[in-house]
Design a protein around this motif. Structure first.
Motif, PDB file in Angstrom:
ATOM      1  N   ASP A 379       0.808  -1.223   0.000  1.00  0.00           N
ATOM      2  CA  ASP A 379       0.000   0.000   0.000  1.00  0.00           C
ATOM      3  C   ASP A 379       0.843   1.275   0.000  1.00  0.00           C
ATOM      4  OD1 ASP A 379      -2.266  -1.447  -0.078  1.00  0.00           O
ATOM      5  OD2 ASP A 379      -2.944  -1.021   1.963  1.00  0.00           O
ATOM      6  N   SER A 380       2.115   1.168   0.325  1.00  0.00           N
ATOM      7  CA  SER A 380       2.965   2.365   0.360  1.00  0.00           C
ATOM      8  C   SER A 380       3.522   2.723  -1.015  1.00  0.00           C
ATOM      9  CB  SER A 380       4.131   2.145   1.336  1.00  0.00           C
ATOM     10  OG  SER A 380       5.011   1.136   0.853  1.00  0.00           O
ATOM     11  N   LYS A 381       3.255   1.866  -2.009  1.00  0.00           N
ATOM     12  CA  LYS A 381       3.810   2.084  -3.350  1.00  0.00           C
ATOM     13  C   LYS A 381       2.716   2.459  -4.341  1.00  0.00           C
ATOM     14  CE  LYS A 381       7.726  -1.134  -2.903  1.00  0.00           C
ATOM     15  NZ  LYS A 381       8.347  -2.354  -3.475  1.00  0.00           N
ATOM     16  N   THR A 382       3.149   2.934  -5.496  1.00  0.00           N
ATOM     17  CA  THR A 382       2.221   3.233  -6.583  1.00  0.00           C
ATOM     18  C   THR A 382       1.865   1.945  -7.320  1.00  0.00           C
ATOM     19  OG1 THR A 382       3.975   3.559  -8.199  1.00  0.00           O
ATOM     20  CG2 THR A 382       3.279   5.498  -6.926  1.00  0.00           C
ATOM     21  N   VAL A 383       0.887   2.057  -8.212  1.00  0.00           N
ATOM     22  CA  VAL A 383       0.525   0.925  -9.073  1.00  0.00           C
ATOM     23  C   VAL A 383       1.755   0.468  -9.860  1.00  0.00           C
ATOM     24  CG1 VAL A 383      -0.859   0.260 -11.073  1.00  0.00           C
ATOM     25  CG2 VAL A 383      -1.890   1.639  -9.252  1.00  0.00           C
ATOM     26  N   PHE A 384       2.463   1.415 -10.441  1.00  0.00           N
ATOM     27  CA  PHE A 384       3.664   1.143 -11.258  1.00  0.00           C
ATOM     28  C   PHE A 384       4.692   0.357 -10.453  1.00  0.00           C
ATOM     29  CE2 PHE A 384       7.790   1.990 -13.015  1.00  0.00           C
ATOM     30  CZ  PHE A 384       7.608   2.208 -14.370  1.00  0.00           C
ATOM     31  N   ASP A 385       5.021   0.830  -9.237  1.00  0.00           N
ATOM     32  CA  ASP A 385       6.081   0.207  -8.446  1.00  0.00           C
ATOM     33  C   ASP A 385       5.681  -1.150  -7.894  1.00  0.00           C
ATOM     34  OD1 ASP A 385       7.883   2.256  -8.875  1.00  0.00           O
ATOM     35  OD2 ASP A 385       7.204   3.414  -7.156  1.00  0.00           O
ATOM     36  N   ASN A 386       4.374  -1.396  -7.719  1.00  0.00           N
ATOM     37  CA  ASN A 386       3.932  -2.712  -7.270  1.00  0.00           C
ATOM     38  C   ASN A 386       4.201  -3.774  -8.324  1.00  0.00           C
ATOM     39  OD1 ASN A 386       2.245  -3.448  -4.667  1.00  0.00           O
ATOM     40  ND2 ASN A 386       1.974  -1.254  -5.027  1.00  0.00           N
ATOM     41  N   ILE A 387       4.203  -3.368  -9.580  1.00  0.00           N
ATOM     42  CA  ILE A 387       4.456  -4.324 -10.663  1.00  0.00           C
ATOM     43  C   ILE A 387       5.953  -4.531 -10.877  1.00  0.00           C
ATOM     44  CG2 ILE A 387       4.284  -4.665 -13.175  1.00  0.00           C
ATOM     45  CD1 ILE A 387       1.709  -5.237 -11.775  1.00  0.00           C
ATOM     46  N   ALA A 388       6.716  -3.422 -10.892  1.00  0.00           N
ATOM     47  CA  ALA A 388       8.080  -3.488 -11.406  1.00  0.00           C
ATOM     48  C   ALA A 388       9.171  -3.377 -10.351  1.00  0.00           C
ATOM     49  CB  ALA A 388       8.272  -2.372 -12.439  1.00  0.00           C
ATOM     50  N   ASP A 389       8.796  -3.069  -9.083  1.00  0.00           N
ATOM     51  CA  ASP A 389       9.805  -2.897  -8.026  1.00  0.00           C
ATOM     52  C   ASP A 389      10.895  -1.910  -8.444  1.00  0.00           C
ATOM     53  OD1 ASP A 389       8.570  -4.724  -6.299  1.00  0.00           O
ATOM     54  OD2 ASP A 389       9.523  -6.417  -7.319  1.00  0.00           O
ATOM     55  N   GLY A 390      10.461  -0.812  -9.043  1.00  0.00           N
ATOM     56  CA  GLY A 390      11.408   0.234  -9.432  1.00  0.00           C
ATOM     57  C   GLY A 390      11.946   0.119 -10.841  1.00  0.00           C
ATOM     58  N   ASN A 391      11.718  -1.003 -11.511  1.00  0.00           N
ATOM     59  CA  ASN A 391      12.183  -1.159 -12.892  1.00  0.00           C
ATOM     60  C   ASN A 391      11.199  -0.515 -13.862  1.00  0.00           C
ATOM     61  OD1 ASN A 391      14.472  -2.780 -12.148  1.00  0.00           O
ATOM     62  ND2 ASN A 391      13.057  -4.480 -11.810  1.00  0.00           N
ATOM     63  N   GLU A 392      11.691  -0.212 -15.054  1.00  0.00           N
ATOM     64  CA  GLU A 392      10.858   0.421 -16.071  1.00  0.00           C
ATOM     65  C   GLU A 392      10.149  -0.592 -16.960  1.00  0.00           C
ATOM     66  OE1 GLU A 392      10.229   3.780 -16.808  1.00  0.00           O
ATOM     67  OE2 GLU A 392      11.125   4.153 -14.840  1.00  0.00           O
ATOM     68  N   SER A 393      10.609  -1.841 -16.921  1.00  0.00           N
ATOM     69  CA  SER A 393      10.035  -2.848 -17.820  1.00  0.00           C
ATOM     70  C   SER A 393       9.854  -4.177 -17.095  1.00  0.00           C
ATOM     71  CB  SER A 393      10.923  -3.046 -19.055  1.00  0.00           C
ATOM     72  OG  SER A 393      12.192  -3.537 -18.665  1.00  0.00           O
ATOM     73  N   VAL A 394       9.008  -5.021 -17.677  1.00  0.00           N
ATOM     74  CA  VAL A 394       8.810  -6.384 -17.185  1.00  0.00           C
ATOM     75  C   VAL A 394       9.017  -7.334 -18.354  1.00  0.00           C
ATOM     76  CG1 VAL A 394       7.222  -5.816 -15.304  1.00  0.00           C
ATOM     77  CG2 VAL A 394       6.308  -6.185 -17.607  1.00  0.00           C
ATOM     78  N   SER A 395       9.377  -8.571 -18.034  1.00  0.00           N
ATOM     79  CA  SER A 395       9.587  -9.575 -19.077  1.00  0.00           C
ATOM     80  C   SER A 395       8.359 -10.471 -19.152  1.00  0.00           C
ATOM     81  CB  SER A 395      10.830 -10.409 -18.757  1.00  0.00           C
ATOM     82  OG  SER A 395      11.018 -11.415 -19.733  1.00  0.00           O
ATOM     83  N   ILE A 396       7.697 -10.484 -20.312  1.00  0.00           N
ATOM     84  CA  ILE A 396       6.506 -11.297 -20.536  1.00  0.00           C
ATOM     85  C   ILE A 396       6.795 -12.254 -21.687  1.00  0.00           C
ATOM     86  CG2 ILE A 396       4.044 -11.297 -21.051  1.00  0.00           C
ATOM     87  CD1 ILE A 396       4.727  -9.903 -18.418  1.00  0.00           C
ATOM     88  N   ASP A 397       6.797 -13.552 -21.387  1.00  0.00           N
ATOM     89  CA  ASP A 397       7.124 -14.581 -22.389  1.00  0.00           C
ATOM     90  C   ASP A 397       8.435 -14.276 -23.105  1.00  0.00           C
ATOM     91  OD1 ASP A 397       5.004 -16.317 -21.955  1.00  0.00           O
ATOM     92  OD2 ASP A 397       3.643 -15.181 -23.243  1.00  0.00           O
ATOM     93  N   GLY A 398       9.433 -13.822 -22.328  1.00  0.00           N
ATOM     94  CA  GLY A 398      10.752 -13.575 -22.882  1.00  0.00           C
ATOM     95  C   GLY A 398      10.894 -12.259 -23.618  1.00  0.00           C
ATOM     96  N   ARG A 399       9.850 -11.436 -23.608  1.00  0.00           N
ATOM     97  CA  ARG A 399       9.887 -10.162 -24.336  1.00  0.00           C
ATOM     98  C   ARG A 399       9.730  -9.014 -23.349  1.00  0.00           C
ATOM     99  NH1 ARG A 399       5.811  -7.304 -27.237  1.00  0.00           N
ATOM    100  NH2 ARG A 399       4.319  -8.898 -26.597  1.00  0.00           N
ATOM    101  N   LYS A 400      10.582  -8.000 -23.472  1.00  0.00           N
ATOM    102  CA  LYS A 400      10.531  -6.848 -22.582  1.00  0.00           C
ATOM    103  C   LYS A 400       9.357  -5.944 -22.952  1.00  0.00           C
ATOM    104  CE  LYS A 400      14.333  -7.261 -20.004  1.00  0.00           C
ATOM    105  NZ  LYS A 400      14.314  -7.259 -18.526  1.00  0.00           N
TER     106      LYS A 400
END
Length: 617
Positions: A379-400
């Motif tokens: 709850d102390s983080k934004t929607v963005f930070d809950n997904i990425a933990d500070g990163n700008e991208s996520v890897s989905i099926d091997g694709r950034k």
């Protein structure tokens, strides 16, 4: 004459109106279900009807007198006292005074006739609701608390009863009780629900909230779906025609004015009107488009529980049970609230140590776990930070993928992605947890009450993704339609902590229970726990398997059509000028199409053989 009339109602907070110039009339005895996307204004409409929100403009009237009482989807934490006190509080000060008289805390000057009427009404409601008057509210189960609050809402015999997600967090027993209670009553109700089984049973009319407007459908839910699909198709065609005309008129204006001046002025005015109309159009919220990440197969045995029992805080939760969870199993877990469903999941995953017995895990397990308490969200983080933990991208099926783009698949706008999750609605929090969950590769998907607060469109998409998931599924849910469409067997936990296994979906289990009750009034023997007992028995060809079989010919046609398109493109000389490497690309595409068609035909044969051996009745 209607019991409720809303005329030209507009309500807004900050920004565009949530509801704009809406009118709605409800007749006595109608049971109206309000549908719409998360955030469309369904709960706002109920709060306007219940007097919680006042409209900015328009008129609310109850032509036959009375008013509206609302049963909210959340149980207030501050409520105390007995069942009598809770129901009597619906009468306001008179009811509260009667509670004080009954408790002897102080003497109250209350008219004896009024006191007698309140007592009679409260006692009758408690009897109808299956509650004991002196039971303390705090000791009731979640479903019983909802019954007591329903009694409070019904105490003054409102002209209309407004129910906001009445089945949320209720167990199956409580949902079935509420269904029967409403169907047997002569109440006029308006309700919001995502529970399609409840909706199909209870609703006599559908009202849809969309783009700040309401549309009424005097039909059942399945007819509404057909009519809605036709309307959306017509709307799309009209919008395409409008956009095409606007584009042509804009092109005409850019080329310059060549005809007579008076005629030109009229055409320019018409174009300006079209521009204004385009600017005023509301855009409909898109549809979620998420997918699940697969992973390598797990071992054949996913988990084995042998004579496992579980106690928490010195209290026995689950009596000894044994089961084998095999790769590809799709198992639903059902039972009353507090019976130990989440405890079973946590024990099978190794988060809880059993009091006795042993849990063994198979090899190569990758687990994705949807927690109904949403404790995986910070709850102390934004929607963005809950997904990425500070990163700008996520890897989905091997694709950034950039986090903002990924979140748009789950209907989060860029602005909403930067917001604190403390500001999210229940539906948005559920979508965020799904977004976080699906960044993980998994071959064991564990979902604990994933359907709460999701709108119907997102719910159906989640169903489809679960049905496509190639791994193993453990699902806790009270949503009967969701269970029926996603699982092939059930684990049932009763109030005493006994565990039994049953082949087939929810309807199969309910039918067996009803048939057993009808054929024998005696208490049935305690069901055996051994998976071998039910696995050796025959089961029917399920609804999910039939849907999969029915969809295969259409998919083959789509692939054949795609093959023809590629062939036609290869035959066109222009292709080699515009795309010199297309021939090589086509070869790869042909290979993929052939491979998929071969897989489909193999699956078709498997399903046909299974259907023939099991029967579909």
């Amino acid at each position: 004459m209607p019991v409720l009339s809303l005329t030209d109602i507009t309500i807004s907070f900050s920004g565009p109106p949530v509801l704009e110039n809406i009118s709605l009339h409800i007749d006595k005895g109608e049971r109206v279900c309000v549908l719409g996307r998360n955030g469309a204004g369904k709960s706002t409409l109920l709060k306007v009807i219940g007097g919680i929100y006042g409209p900015n403009s328009g008129l609310i009237a109850f032509p036959e007198g009375g008013g509206a009482n609302t049963l909210s989807q959340q149980i207030p934490e501050a409520i105390s006292g007995s069942v009598f006190d809770v129901i009597a509080s619906g009468f306001g000060r008179a009811g509260e005074a009667l509670s004080r008289i009954r408790s002897g805390s102080e003497s109250e000057d209350l008219d004896p006739d009024a006191q007698w009427k309140i007592e009679q009404r409260v006692e009758r409601l408690a009897k109808d609701l299956g509650l004991e008057l002196e039971t303390q509210f705090g000791s009731l189960s979640g479903g019983q608390k909802r019954r007591a609050l329903l009694g409070k809402a019904l105490s003054t015999e409102p002209a209309i009863l407004a129910l906001d997600e009445p089945t949320n967090h209720m167990d199956l027993e409580s949902i079935l009780w509420l269904e029967n209670f409403l169907l047997k009553s002569d109440l006029t109700i308006i309700f919001v629900t995502h529970d399609r089984s409840f909706l199909r049973k209870v609703a006599t009319r559908i009202v849809e909230v969309d783009l700040a407007a309401v549309t009424s459908y005097r039909c059942d839910y399945d007819t509404y779906l057909d009519r809605k699909a036709e309307l959306l198709e017509t709307e799309a065609k009209n919008q395409m025609a409008f956009e095409k005309k606007l584009s042509l008129e804009e092109a005409w204006l850019r080329k310059g004015i060549k005809a007579r001046r008076t005629r030109n002025e009229g055409r320019v005015k018409a174009l300006k009107k079209m521009r204004d109309e385009r600017a005023a159009q509301r855009s409909r919220q898109g549809t979620a488009t998420f997918t699940m990440q697969g992973s390598n197969q797990s071992g054949r045995k996913v988990a084995t529980a042998t004579d496992v029992s579980v106690s928490l805080g010195g209290k026995q939760i689950l009596n000894p049970f044994s089961l084998e969870l095999m790769r590809g199993d799709r198992i639903g877990i059902v039972g009353p609230n507090g019976s130990g469903k989440t405890t079973m999941i946590r024990t099978l995953l190794g988060d809880l140590e059993p009091e006795s017995g042993e849990v063994e895990h198979g090899t190569k397990l990758q687990v994705a776990y949807f927690d109904q308490l949403r404790e995986q969200l910070d709850d102390s983080k934004t929607v963005f930070d809950n997904i990425a933990d500070g990163n700008e991208s996520v890897s989905i099926d091997g694709r950034k993928r950039h986090v903002i783009t990924y979140l748009q698949d789950f209907l989060f706008t860029p602005d909403r992605a930067r917001a604190s999750i403390k500001t999210l609605s229940g539906g948005e929090r559920n979508r965020l947890l799904l977004a976080k969950l699906f960044t993980q590769s998994a071959n064991l998907l564990v979902l604990d009450e994933p359907t709460n607060d999701l709108d119907t469109e997102t719910l159906e998409l989640l169903e489809e993704r679960i049905m496509d998931f190639p791994g193993t599924l453990l699902l806790v849910s009270h949503d009967r339609a969701f269970l029926e469409n996603t699982v092939t067997s059930l684990i049932v936990i009763d109030r005493r902590g006994n565990v039994s296994e049953h082949p087939g979906g929810y309807e199969d289990w309910r039918n067996r229970m009803q048939n057993a009750a009808a054929s024998s009034p005696k208490k049935s023997e305690k069901p055996k726990n051994s998976r071998r007992d039910w696995k050796s028995r025959s089961r029917r060809f399920g609804n999910r398997e039939q849907k999969e079989l029915d969809a295969l010919p259409e998919r083959i046609e789509e692939l054949d059509e795609r093959r023809h398109e590629i062939t036609a493109k290869l035959a066109d000389p222009q292709t080699y000028k515009s795309e010199p490497s297309f021939a090589e690309t086509a070869k790869s595409q042909f290979s993929k199409i052939d491979s998929e068609i071969e897989t489909i035909y193999k699956r078709w044969e498997e399903l046909e053989a299974l259907k023939e051996s099991l029967g579909s009745s």
